[in-house]
Each structure stands twice: as structure tokens, then as C-alpha cells.
Design a protein around this motif. Sequence first.
Motif, short mmCIF file in Angstrom:
data_model
loop_
_atom_site.label_atom_id
_atom_site.label_comp_id
_atom_site.label_asym_id
_atom_site.label_seq_id
_atom_site.Cartn_x
_atom_site.Cartn_y
_atom_site.Cartn_z
N ALA A 122 18.21 34.71 16.69
CA ALA A 122 19.15 34.99 17.79
C ALA A 122 18.39 35.28 19.07
CB ALA A 122 20.03 36.18 17.41
N VAL A 123 17.37 36.13 18.97
CA VAL A 123 16.61 36.50 20.16
C VAL A 123 15.88 35.30 20.75
CG1 VAL A 123 14.66 37.87 20.93
CG2 VAL A 123 16.39 38.89 19.51
N ASN A 124 15.52 34.35 19.89
CA ASN A 124 14.80 33.18 20.39
C ASN A 124 15.69 32.20 21.11
OD1 ASN A 124 12.07 33.40 19.83
ND2 ASN A 124 12.57 33.33 17.66
N TRP A 125 16.89 32.04 20.63
CA TRP A 125 17.74 31.00 21.19
C TRP A 125 18.61 31.49 22.32
CZ3 TRP A 125 18.46 25.76 20.17
CH2 TRP A 125 17.62 25.23 19.19
N PHE A 126 18.84 32.81 22.41
CA PHE A 126 19.77 33.32 23.40
C PHE A 126 19.11 34.41 24.20
CE2 PHE A 126 23.38 31.03 21.90
CZ PHE A 126 23.10 30.82 20.56
#
Lengths: 396, 524
Positions: free
Chosen positions: B163-167
Amino acid sequence: MASVKKRSCSVSSLMFLFSVFSLSEGLFGGGETFKRKLSIELNPGMLSPPGGDLLHVRAVGDNDTLHFLFCSQGAPTLLLVHTNTISSTVKVNWTQFLDRNISGGLMVEPESSILYSNAIVFSRLFEYDDVNDTAGATSDFFPPYELQDVSWSRLNLSDSTALLCGGTANSNGSLCLQLSVFESEGRGHLWPTLLHTANSSQLGVWLDGLLPRATRSRFLLELQAVGGSYSQVEVHRSIDDEFTPSIFKVSQWVSANSSSDGGGFVQWKPVAYRRSAPALEDATPCRHSEPRQQSGKEAASVSGLIRAFYTDPETFGLNVSFGLAGEPFYNSTRFLSWTMLVGIGSPPVDSFSPLVLAIMAVGLGAPMILLLLGGVCVCVRKRTAALSSMAYEPIN
Amino acid sequence: MADFEERRSLLGGEDEGSFTDRRAARGPGRPLPAICDPSHLLHRVVVLTFMCFLGFGSYFCYDNPAALQTQVIQDLNLNTSKFMQLYAWYSWPNVVLCFFGGFLLDRVFGIRLGTIIFSLFVCVGQVIFAAGALVNRFWLMEVGRFVFGIGGESLAVAQNTYAVNWFKGKELNLVFGLQLSMARLGSTVNMNIMGWVYSKVADLVGSPGHTALGASLMIAAVTCLFSLICALVLGFLDKRAEKILHKEQGKTGEVIKLTDVKDFPLPLWIIFVICVCYYVAIFPFIGLGQVFFIEKFNFSPAEARAVNSIVYIISAPASPVLGFMVDKTGRNVIWVFCAVVTTLAAHMMLAFTFWNPWIGMSVLGVSYSLLACALWPMVAFVVPEHQLGTAYGFMQSIQNLGLALIAMAAGAILDTRGYLFLEVFFCACICIALMAVVMLYFVDYLRGGDLNWSASARAKLLKEATSDAEIKRRPSKLTEGDLARLTPMSAFGLRNRYLSRLGTQIPHHCSTHLSSLAHRSVLK
């Protein structure tokens, strides 16, 4: 502000502790804690009468006597007679008693001292084939076991308990009844650890190894209550299941209290166990049918004790059925045990154990005490801080 | 601003890089359709759906024993303490794995392979569990739960890292909120559906028994298979995005140093006590709740399962809302106190009265969500940033240890003493947590700490601190990632990091790289 909080906290915590202690006081002091002296005699006046034994227990209190009579002549019967004198006795005319057609074979003297009497007769054991696992108990009944026709063994006495076992014609297993009479208040040892007083006796019934006539058969036990208007079974809900885990109900079959006599009761927890040393999973719920009036003559013909003591008594009968839909059948363990309490007066009321009360008191009281202490600390700190900071003055 | 600089250094200049690469990628000519373009919102929505369903299987299967309690106990001839072993064995591997989850994902496997491996563990574990039921071997079921536990918690870490990587920024709040909702949805669906599945399978097989139980659990394993497929797809999409956008594989950014434990301050140990004592009164209770409601309140099995799942249903919408409220007002200790007191009230209601249990369980659901929102951010207030990984890892480790031990104890207590005593035991645990909260308030107050500050007071202080930090930081050029981690982060950044976990709006200049750390704890 902290001091106001402290004051209100201390008041509320004191009130709570007070209520807990008064509650525990009430719960402990409210029961009947009197004692009775027990004297047991088997077959008074005759040595091993044919057809069954008669057990007589005299429980003498301060100014009254409670006679327990347990007989296996015919269907097993427990008779309680409450008299208002400590010198009442039971007289048995054995010829009349053994002749099951004549009444008056058993007398409690002096007759005028009898306050109340009631009796429980175990008349029949029904078995039905629960093909669809609905526990409906309406059809597929096998011929019932008439308990008057069972060949009962001799009464086996030990301490203040009496064991009566009997076998049927076509199987090795047995149907047993165990009577326990008590001197004072206490609790049973095995589940359902029923609370008893000196005014009550405990009757345990169990089937051990009796051959079922179908793989899906379930049992019903027919009981008859004699000598009072036992027209109703009250079911009380209780939040405490410490002594019978997962059972929150108590069933009480009481006689309608008509006059100054205390009345009698039959009390049980609606659970039966499928193993002799049961665990929680071995509990199976049981239901009872509504009590129906039955003919006293029939009760007298079935039980020798009823014939001997009563002439034409009021009789009510009900069926206790073991197992609900979805529960394992009798065939899974071939053991079923059920316990009940029979007594005089009002049924005993269960209460919390001291451990539960102690845990709740400590658990709720300790945070409050901590809040108090903390408030005091903060107050003290603020006061010293205020005192010390008065030395400082703002520069501008 | 100082935070922006730090964020840039920690994320390795990702935004700038991706921006230029995007232009470079479109440069040569063939533009990708929106749904295939990793930088486009539509593609990321597709990735989001896969991300959400990644954890669905694990949450669905975690509470399978609770949903089928009567059937498990009857079909396998267990007592309650053996039944609770199924929960204990799930928690045992996580006592140790909480420390290594981040390390394994960063250094050993990488996020993609790591996610697939953990999904595989979840799937295989559930299949072994179902197989144990099919062949009527309880030890095999325990092994299955153990394997399942290895994968379950670490999968949550992986999910958050994705999640942190994509958003970024504001989207992250929504993403975390959605992940939380999917997790709760999985638990709720499990509670309400498994009973029906079992009865249908029992009809099919002929009679209820361990075969029907095993078959139902195999059907539940299909959800785990589905999660595994999502993990594979996510891995493929992530690899593809890496090639197209030339970005690095994501990292959890977690640093665990067990020697940091000796530096933990007293308020942190008190927070640990609150965490353990509180959660051991919730999860084992839900595990044993179904039969309690059937026996005491005369509920039907379906109704009992529904009321058991209300805690999860309520926490899905309540967590973001309560988190927003806690963050707007601050004063975390008071909120924790309120949550613990209301939980105690709910337990006492369920134990000592016959009031409708829907009331008690709803109150329990709200207070459980409130505590999660107020307690976990407090760790960040007392511990410097470079120790946060260790602190959270330790907290989860002892939480799992407590859950494993108390699950077994709860089963044993129930077998011998019944439900009232079990409830009194849970009330006693909550009372210990209550004492710890009271102590925390006074310890923090007397030490002049800032745990119980209101949000406005904190914001005011942070504004001053930020301006101070700016003046201090301009000369020192911190670009190395490790060095940047050594300087304690400003409290403003700390506060906002955890806002993102709760699904609230956070300003642009917040740094969110460590928000995944706290977020996985909320899912518990």
C-alpha cells in the motif's frame, strides 16, 4: 479540581465496597444453616423383607423431625414426612405393608404432629427411536420399562447414602438410584453440584450400560409427585453457572402453597450427563413435560410405600426427556445420569462463590484506590510546586 | 520544509524519478492504455482491489474455529481447552515472527517473493488444517494452524508495504481504510456463513461428522487460494511497474534492534501491559462466544454467530471515524481510559445480567475500535523513531504471547468452572488494564510527559519545534537514509504519520513511510 475528584472518588469507592460486603453478607447469612442429626435404619422390625427394602432416616432438628423413607417395594419411592416434634417415630406393620392391597401399613406417630408429607415415585422409563433426530418424543415408542417390575437389588448403605440398582430382563446394564441425606447445608461433589440444605435430600438416577433397542434411541423418565398440589414447574434463570458450567436455568416443581405448611419441592438443573465423570461436552440438556393430574389409586398400586402411607392422595405426573435434537444419542456412551433434590419448604437458592466475589471486589476496588492515590499525589505535587514557584516573579 | 527533505531522502527520490521516467516512457512513442499504465489511477485501482483481497483469505480462515465451535468440539470429541489450542497455535509463531517479518520482507525475500511465500503458508496451513479434520487427527489440525499463523501476520505487513509503495499522501488513508474494512469483512462473512456451509456439506456427505467438517474447511481454503492468486498477480504487476517506471522494490523500512529494549521508558512498558491485558479479554472471548450466547441467552446458532461477529462489523466503520476524533482532540490517555471502562461495563453486562447481548457486544465493538485508535499511536509519542520498529515488534510479540497463553487458560477455565467464572476472569484482566491506564496517566503527568496533551497544544508545540528544527537543519545536509533515521522526527510528523493509518486527511508534507508499521496493528 483534583481534590473534588478525589473526594467524589473516595465516596463512590466506599459506597461500592460497602455494597459488596453487604451483598456477600446477605448471600451467606440468608440460607438455612441449621443442622439435623441423622439416624439411619434399614427395614425397621424385619430382616430382609421379600420384594424390596425400606430405608428410614430420621433427621432431627431443634424442634422438628424430618422422616425420609425410601422403598423399593414396587416402583422406587421416596417419602418425606415433616413433623413438629423431635420424638416422632415410624411404625411399620409388615404384614399389611407387604400385602400391597391394604393401606395403613406404615404410620408416623403421633399422627397429629405431621405438618407435611410428599413423595416421589419413579414409575416408568420410556424409550423411543428418534429416527429423524428431532427429539419430539411423540411416536416410535418401545414398550416402557415398568420400574415396579424391575428386580431391585438390596439397598447398599454407606455413610449417609443409599444405593439401589436394578437390571432388566433382556440386558446386562442397570438402572440405579442413589439417595443422599444431609445433616447441614452443602454442595454435591459431582456435577450438577446442587446446593442442598438439611431440609432436602438428593436423588441421583442413572442408566449404566442398559442396552438400547435402537441406535438412535432416547429416554424419558416418568415421575409422580404425591401428596400435594404439584401442578407447576417453575423455571428460573440464573446468571451463575459456576457449579454447573453452561447451565443457566433451574427447574423447580413446587406444590401450591395452600396453608401454613411449608410445602415441598423437587428441584433439578435441566441437564443430564453422558459419562460418569463428566466433562463439559458430556452435558446433554433435558426437558420436562407439563405436570398432569393422575389417579392416586394408580400410584398406590405401583408403589408399596404410597399404598401403605396414603389412602387417596393427590398425584401429579410428568416426563423428563433427555437429549434435544442434534445431541448425541444414548448409544454413544450408554450412560446417562440425572440428579434432583427433594425436600420440604422452599427450594435452596444458589449464590456466588466467595472467590468470584473476592475477584470482583479486588478488580473493581483496586483501580479506584489507585485513582485516589494518584489524585493525592498530584494534589501534593501541585501544592509543593505552587509553594516553590511563588519565589519567582515575572520579569515583565 | 524539513519533512519534505527527509521524505525525499527516505523514499529515494521516487517521485521525481517516476515523474521523469514517466515522461521518458511515453517519449519513445507507444502510450499504454490507462488500465495498463502503472502510474495511472485506473491501474492503481485494479492493484488496490488485488491488495485488499490479499488479506481476505487469512482473516476469513482465522476465525473458522469460532464459527464452527460446536461442530469442531462434537465431531472431534474435544474439550474446550483443546479447542482453544487451535487459537494458541496460531499465536505461537507470531511471538517470534513479529520481529523478523520486516527483515524477511526487506532483506531476504523482497516484497514480491515474500508476499507470495507468506500467502503460500496461509494456503498450505489452511489445507493441512482441513486435512486434519478429514482424517480425524487433531495434532494435524494444530500443525495446520501453526503453519497458517506463520503466514498470517506477516502477510499483513506485506499488504501494508504494498500500500505504501503504490499510494502516496491522501490516497493512503483511503487505502488503509479499505484494507481494514476488507479484513473485517472477511471475519464477518466467515462468522455468518460457515455454519450454513457446514450444514449443507453435512447434508451432502450424509451426516455431520469430521468428514463434513474437513470438507467445509477445505471450502474455506478456497478463499486462501484466491488470496494466493492475488499475491501472484500483485507480484507480476509490481514487477511490471518496476520495469516501466524504473522504481525500486518497496521496503517496509523497519529496523529492529533488540538491544533497544533496555531503553524503553516506563510509560511504554505500561502501554504494553494495557495492550496485552486488553486484547486477551477480547479475542478469546469472541472465540468462545457462540456457545455462550446459545446457552445463556437461548439464541439459535445462527443468531449467536451474528452477535459474535458484531464486534468486527462495528469496528470497520468505527475505526476511521474514532481515529479521526481521537486525532482531532488528542488526549489519548483519556480515550484509552474511556475505552477500557466501557469494555469493562460491556463484559459485566454480559456476565451479570440477562440484558440483550446485542447491546453488550455493540458497546464492546465501539470500545475495541476506540482503544485501537488511541493506544497504538501513543507508542510513537514515547519512543524515538529509530526504535519504533523494535517497539511495535515487541508489542505485537508479547500480545501474541499473551493471546496464546490466555486462549489455553480460557478453555481450561470454561471446562472446569463455567461461563460466569470465565467472564469474571476477563473482567479481572480488564481491571488490570484499567489499573495500568490510571498508572500511565499519573506517571506521565508527574513526569511532565506529553501523552495526554490535546491536539491543539501538540500542534502549537510542533509548529515551534518545526521552525526550530528548520533553522537547525539547513546547514546539515542529511541525505543518507540511515543518518536521517537517527535524528528524532518532529512530533508533528509523528502525529501525522499515524493519522494516515486511521484513514484521515493528512497534509502534503507528512511522511508516510513508516505508517505501515502501526497500521498492521490496527488490523488486530
